[in-house]
Enzyme design. Structure first.
Site, PDB file in Angstrom:
ATOM      1  N   ASP A 160       0.216  -1.019  13.394  1.00 21.85           N
ATOM      2  CA  ASP A 160       0.683  -2.283  12.806  1.00 21.85           C
ATOM      3  C   ASP A 160       0.934  -3.349  13.865  1.00 21.85           C
ATOM      4  OD1 ASP A 160       0.531  -1.195  10.279  1.00 21.85           O
ATOM      5  OD2 ASP A 160       2.650  -0.655  10.179  1.00 21.85           O
ATOM      6  N   GLY A 216       0.829  -1.206   0.000  1.00 18.83           N
ATOM      7  CA  GLY A 216       0.000   0.000   0.000  1.00 18.83           C
ATOM      8  C   GLY A 216       0.858   1.248   0.000  1.00 18.83           C
TER       9      GLY A 216
HETATM   10  C1  S3P Z   1       2.711   3.224   6.615  1.00 19.62           C
HETATM   11  C2  S3P Z   1       1.582   3.742   7.178  1.00 19.62           C
HETATM   12  C3  S3P Z   1       0.538   2.933   7.814  1.00 19.62           C
HETATM   13  C4  S3P Z   1       1.056   1.538   8.157  1.00 19.62           C
HETATM   14  C5  S3P Z   1       1.827   0.913   7.043  1.00 19.62           C
HETATM   15  C6  S3P Z   1       3.022   1.786   6.658  1.00 19.62           C
HETATM   16  C7  S3P Z   1       3.660   4.155   5.963  1.00 19.62           C
HETATM   17  O1  S3P Z   1      -0.573   2.818   6.952  1.00 19.62           O
HETATM   18  O2  S3P Z   1      -0.032   0.693   8.515  1.00 19.62           O
HETATM   19  O3  S3P Z   1       2.323  -0.356   7.426  1.00 19.62           O
HETATM   20  O4  S3P Z   1       4.831   3.775   5.722  1.00 19.62           O
HETATM   21  O5  S3P Z   1       3.256   5.287   5.682  1.00 19.62           O
HETATM   22  P1  S3P Z   1      -1.713   3.989   6.870  1.00 19.62           P
HETATM   23  O6  S3P Z   1      -0.979   5.236   6.662  1.00 19.62           O
HETATM   24  O7  S3P Z   1      -2.551   3.650   5.680  1.00 19.62           O
HETATM   25  O8  S3P Z   1      -2.467   3.915   8.135  1.00 19.62           O
END
Ligand code: S3P
Length: 427
Positions: free
Chosen positions: A315, A94
């Site tokens: 996380d 993501g």
């Molecule tokens: C992350 C932000 C978090 C986290 C992901 C890594 C990042 O997600 O859960 O493992 O590196 O910006 P969200 O920003 O969607 O909450």
């Protein structure tokens, strides 16, 4: 792969370091690709997710080559990224997809971002809506709410935006869009999420103001090349710390960890549970505090974790459910609905698997409730193609009364390369 985990006979006495932080590694690579000139990045995470970002950046014209103990990145600078000749496959990451979408919305030509079936289920309206408000042209499945996303890069306008959820990925996407487009961006977050992008940008001289939950990118800036030695990932350290506090006689010390306060929520919660966990900042890297963490077997008690504590422990909340089985009394986590929108539904999947191991845990819409202390029994569990569930279940198995078979393991490489090597004899 299948893994058979036996309860730990002699509790861990470990002194070690963990691989480079995943969030910092993604950002370091992206900012180095956007910079004018060369950057040297040491200690990058070799995780599957970070290698995905690296490959996408190469397809966009960044030159990245290995050099003793690190990588040299020649950025595309003010010319911007190239139009990629193929779909950019973000795998299950993501962070890769959402951060690159910001850069590409302000880039040149057409880019298509896609990923595996789990990433193609995750919500994208949270980045598409504000990018479209800036003038970006984006198409995606379900009216632009799901990947694949196609972005036709072009000039963007200023943005003033209230984020609907606390999300570092969304915040970073919009800051990178503003930076690439050379426009002003003002963001308001409901709760503070990890601030790695802000710290790095400020350290590189970008005019960014942060006050009272509002963030302002106030001027055009060109990124210079930079040097960074990426510190260890606190979210990986968390599994070792959890295994230590749950097992009487265990002791773990992890050196060179990123100690950004926005990442320490889990360790703070463990301390409130009676966990013997301490840490100390001994230095810094590009605006990030770095130091050591120590943990030892502890007497734990249950507690309440509310929405305000969720972003800094996000996380690690599945792992907290595992630790809570050892706490005396009830642990209740609420306001954590975002857990259902990660690589798996981290509430539904975890609750089911821990129940199979004998935990007294109940699912709630936005969290879970655990009654302890309970000695988990072991058994057969599934990892749901989710690295954090796999490692949480491995930690649960170490302190169970019998062996546990983990079906569909092998995803820990997504964030913690070498995790299984730390558990010798468990294959
Ligand atoms: C992350 C932000 C978090 C986290 C992901 C890594 C990042 O997600 O859960 O493992 O590196 O910006 P969200 O920003 O969607 O909450």
């Amino acid at each position: 792969m299948q893994v058979l985990v036996h309860p730990e006979a002699s509790p861990w006495q470990l002194r070690l370091s963990v691989p480079g932080d995943k969030s910092l590694s993604h950002r370091a690579l992206i900012l180095a690709a956007m910079a004018r000139g060369e950057s040297f990045l040491g200690g990058l995470s070799e995780s599957r997710d970070v290698r995905t970002t690296l490959r996408c950046l190469q397809a966009l014209g960044a030159r990245i080559r290995p050099q003793a103990d690190g990588r040299v990145v020649s950025g595309w600078g003010p010319a911007g990224p190239l139009e990629p000749g193929k779909v950019l496959d973000c795998g299950g990451s993501g962070t890769t997809l959402r951060l690159l979408a910001g850069v590409l919305a302000a880039g040149r030509g057409l880019a298509v971002l896609s990923g595996d079936s789990s990433l193609r289920r995750r919500p994208m309206a949270r980045i598409v809506d504000p990018l479209v408000r800036m003038g970006a042209r984006i198409w995606g499945r379900a009216g632009g709410r799901l990947a694949p996303l196609a972005l036709q890069g072009g000039p963007l306008g200023d943005l003033s935006w209230q984020l609907p959820v606390a999300s570092a990925q969304v915040k970073s996407c919009l800051l990178l869009a503003g930076l690439q487009a050379g426009v002003r961006v003002e963001l308001r977050e409901p709760l503070p999420s990890r601030d790695h992008t802000e710290r790095m940008l400020k350290a590189l001289g970008v005019p960014l103001e942060c006050s009272g939950g509002t963030l302002r990118l106030v001027g055009v800036a060109e990124l210079p090349g930079f040097r960074l030695s990426v510190p260890g990932d606190p979210s990986s350290a968390a599994f070792l710390v959890a295994a230590a506090v749950m097992n009487p006689g265990a002791r773990v010390r992890i050196e060179g960890v990123c100690l950004n306060p926005g990442r320490l929520g889990f360790f703070e919660i463990l301390r409130r549970m009676g966990g013997r966990v301490r840490w100390e900042v001994t230095g810094s890297e590009l605006g990030e505090p770095v130091g050591w963490i120590e943990a030892a077997g502890s007497e734990l008690r249950g507690l309440e974790v509310g929405a305000g504590e969720v972003p800094a422990a996000l996380d690690e909340l599945p792992l907290l459910a595992v630790v809570a089985t050892r706490g005396a009394g009830r642990t209740r986590v609420s306001g954590a609905g975002e857990l259902r929108r990660k690589e798996s539904d981290r509430i539904g999947c975890l609750v089911g698997e821990l129940q199979r191991m004998g935990a007294r845990i109940r699912e709630q819409e936005e969290g879970f409730e655990v009654e302890g202390p309970v000695r988990l029994a072991g058994g057969t569990v599934r990892c749901h193609r989710d690295h954090r569930l796999e490692m949480s279940l491995a930690v649960a198995a170490l302190s169970a009364s019998g062996p546990t078979r983990l079906l569909g393991a092998g995803f820990s490489e997504v964030s913690f390369p070498g995790f299984w090597d730390l558990l010798p004899g468990h294959r």
